[in-house]
Design a protein around this motif. Structure first.
Motif, short mmCIF file in Angstrom:
data_model
loop_
_atom_site.label_atom_id
_atom_site.label_comp_id
_atom_site.label_asym_id
_atom_site.label_seq_id
_atom_site.Cartn_x
_atom_site.Cartn_y
_atom_site.Cartn_z
N HIS A 85 -1.07 27.02 35.67
CA HIS A 85 -1.23 28.32 36.11
C HIS A 85 -2.54 28.15 36.71
O HIS A 85 -3.56 28.03 37.10
CB HIS A 85 -1.22 29.42 35.23
N VAL A 86 -1.92 29.07 38.32
CA VAL A 86 -3.11 29.16 39.19
C VAL A 86 -2.91 30.65 39.67
O VAL A 86 -1.64 31.15 39.57
CB VAL A 86 -3.81 28.20 40.44
N PHE A 87 -4.05 31.16 40.19
CA PHE A 87 -3.37 32.54 40.78
C PHE A 87 -4.32 32.49 42.23
O PHE A 87 -5.34 32.03 42.41
CB PHE A 87 -4.59 33.53 39.57
N VAL A 88 -3.90 33.28 42.86
CA VAL A 88 -3.18 33.41 44.19
C VAL A 88 -3.23 35.19 45.07
O VAL A 88 -2.61 35.58 44.97
CB VAL A 88 -2.60 32.61 44.94
N ALA A 89 -4.88 35.01 45.33
CA ALA A 89 -5.27 36.16 46.68
C ALA A 89 -4.59 36.34 47.89
O ALA A 89 -5.80 35.49 48.66
CB ALA A 89 -6.50 37.76 46.23
N ILE A 90 -3.26 37.00 48.50
CA ILE A 90 -3.14 36.85 49.86
C ILE A 90 -4.24 37.39 50.16
O ILE A 90 -3.73 38.99 49.99
CB ILE A 90 -1.80 36.32 49.92
N VAL A 91 -5.33 37.28 51.39
CA VAL A 91 -6.08 38.83 51.69
C VAL A 91 -5.98 39.00 53.20
O VAL A 91 -6.27 37.77 53.54
CB VAL A 91 -7.53 38.95 50.85
N HIS A 92 -6.51 39.86 53.34
CA HIS A 92 -6.08 39.49 54.71
C HIS A 92 -7.44 39.74 55.41
O HIS A 92 -8.64 40.51 54.98
CB HIS A 92 -6.27 42.00 55.60
N GLY B 277 -2.24 38.97 31.63
CA GLY B 277 -1.25 39.23 30.75
C GLY B 277 -0.36 37.98 31.02
O GLY B 277 0.17 37.29 29.93
N VAL B 278 -0.93 37.42 31.87
CA VAL B 278 -0.45 35.58 32.24
C VAL B 278 -0.77 34.76 31.61
O VAL B 278 0.01 34.75 30.95
CB VAL B 278 -0.26 35.25 33.85
N GLN B 279 -2.19 35.18 31.53
CA GLN B 279 -2.70 33.94 31.01
C GLN B 279 -2.20 33.91 28.97
O GLN B 279 -1.79 33.30 28.38
CB GLN B 279 -4.19 34.09 30.43
N LEU B 280 -2.04 35.27 28.43
CA LEU B 280 -2.17 35.83 26.93
C LEU B 280 -0.53 35.33 27.08
O LEU B 280 -0.12 34.48 25.26
CB LEU B 280 -1.56 37.34 26.85
N ALA B 281 0.57 35.45 27.74
CA ALA B 281 1.81 35.30 27.59
C ALA B 281 2.12 33.71 27.46
O ALA B 281 3.65 33.60 27.50
CB ALA B 281 2.96 36.10 29.01
N THR B 282 1.36 33.25 28.56
CA THR B 282 1.78 32.00 29.02
C THR B 282 0.45 30.33 28.45
O THR B 282 0.96 29.31 28.19
CB THR B 282 1.49 31.01 30.50
N GLN B 283 0.30 30.89 26.81
CA GLN B 283 -0.23 29.69 26.04
C GLN B 283 -0.02 28.72 25.73
O GLN B 283 -0.67 27.46 25.60
CB GLN B 283 -1.52 30.71 25.44
N ARG C 173 1.72 17.92 35.13
CA ARG C 173 2.86 19.40 34.79
C ARG C 173 2.42 19.50 36.16
O ARG C 173 1.49 19.63 37.05
CB ARG C 173 1.39 20.14 33.91
N LYS C 174 3.53 20.07 35.97
CA LYS C 174 3.72 21.52 36.98
C LYS C 174 3.23 22.73 37.53
O LYS C 174 2.41 22.83 35.59
CB LYS C 174 5.84 21.60 37.16
N THR C 175 2.23 23.05 38.07
CA THR C 175 1.65 24.48 38.49
C THR C 175 2.76 25.46 39.07
O THR C 175 3.70 25.27 39.95
CB THR C 175 0.05 24.09 39.22
N ILE C 176 2.10 26.73 38.39
CA ILE C 176 3.05 28.02 39.12
C ILE C 176 1.87 28.64 39.45
O ILE C 176 1.21 28.91 38.95
CB ILE C 176 3.46 28.92 38.09
N ALA C 177 1.72 29.02 40.57
CA ALA C 177 0.99 30.03 41.14
C ALA C 177 1.73 31.54 41.06
O ALA C 177 2.78 32.09 41.43
CB ALA C 177 0.95 29.69 42.45
N TRP C 178 0.88 32.87 40.44
CA TRP C 178 0.96 33.64 41.20
C TRP C 178 0.42 34.57 41.66
O TRP C 178 -1.01 34.27 42.05
CB TRP C 178 0.47 33.92 38.92
N ALA C 179 0.28 34.82 42.50
CA ALA C 179 0.20 35.54 44.02
C ALA C 179 0.14 37.76 43.97
O ALA C 179 1.52 37.55 43.48
CB ALA C 179 0.41 35.17 44.70
N VAL C 180 -0.78 37.65 44.84
CA VAL C 180 -0.82 39.22 45.10
C VAL C 180 -1.28 39.34 46.39
O VAL C 180 -1.87 38.46 47.10
CB VAL C 180 -2.13 39.90 43.74
N THR C 181 -1.56 40.40 46.62
CA THR C 181 -1.79 40.60 48.47
C THR C 181 -1.75 41.47 48.16
O THR C 181 -2.38 42.49 47.65
CB THR C 181 -0.85 41.58 49.47
#
Length: 106
Positions: A43-50, A31-37, A6-14
């Motif tokens: 799906h992966v969740f990535v936090a770009i942090v300083h 919200g993403v988890q519920l909407a994409t069941q 399966r292809k993976t979508i990355a959801w990112a926040v900074t």
């Protein structure tokens, strides 16, 4: 025959400054988890942090976010012509000055 991977979508926040901002990332994640069941994608969740972010980084990791540590992608002194206006004003703009440029990693 097995199904193709399966292809993976990355959801990112900074995260450019520490504080009580993790609740927004938690709501986004849920919200993403519920909407994409029934999604065809993983799906992966990535936090770009300083690098200076400590408290928020730990909370995001506990929630399941992948932590990607990154400094500002460009030094202000490296911004040449015709970027003079940006170089002179970015430090005092937005919530986080030049750290707003972390979004360029996304």
């Amino acid at each position: 025959l097995s199904a193709p991977p399966r292809k993976t979508i990355a959801w990112a926040v900074t995260v450019s400054k520490d504080g009580n901002f993790v609740d927004g990332a938690a709501v986004l994640m849920r919200g993403v988890q519920l909407a994409t069941q029934i999604s065809d994608y993983d799906h992966v969740f990535v936090a770009i942090v300083h690098p200076e972010i400590k408290r928020s980084r730990e909370m995001l990791a506990r929630l399941g976010w992948i932590i990607f540590e990154a400094p500002e992608p460009i030094a202000l002194t490296d911004i040449g012509q015709p970027g003079e206006f940006l170089r002179e004003h970015i430090a005092g703009s937005g919530c986080c000055g030049a750290r707003e440029l972390l979004k360029l990693y996304a």
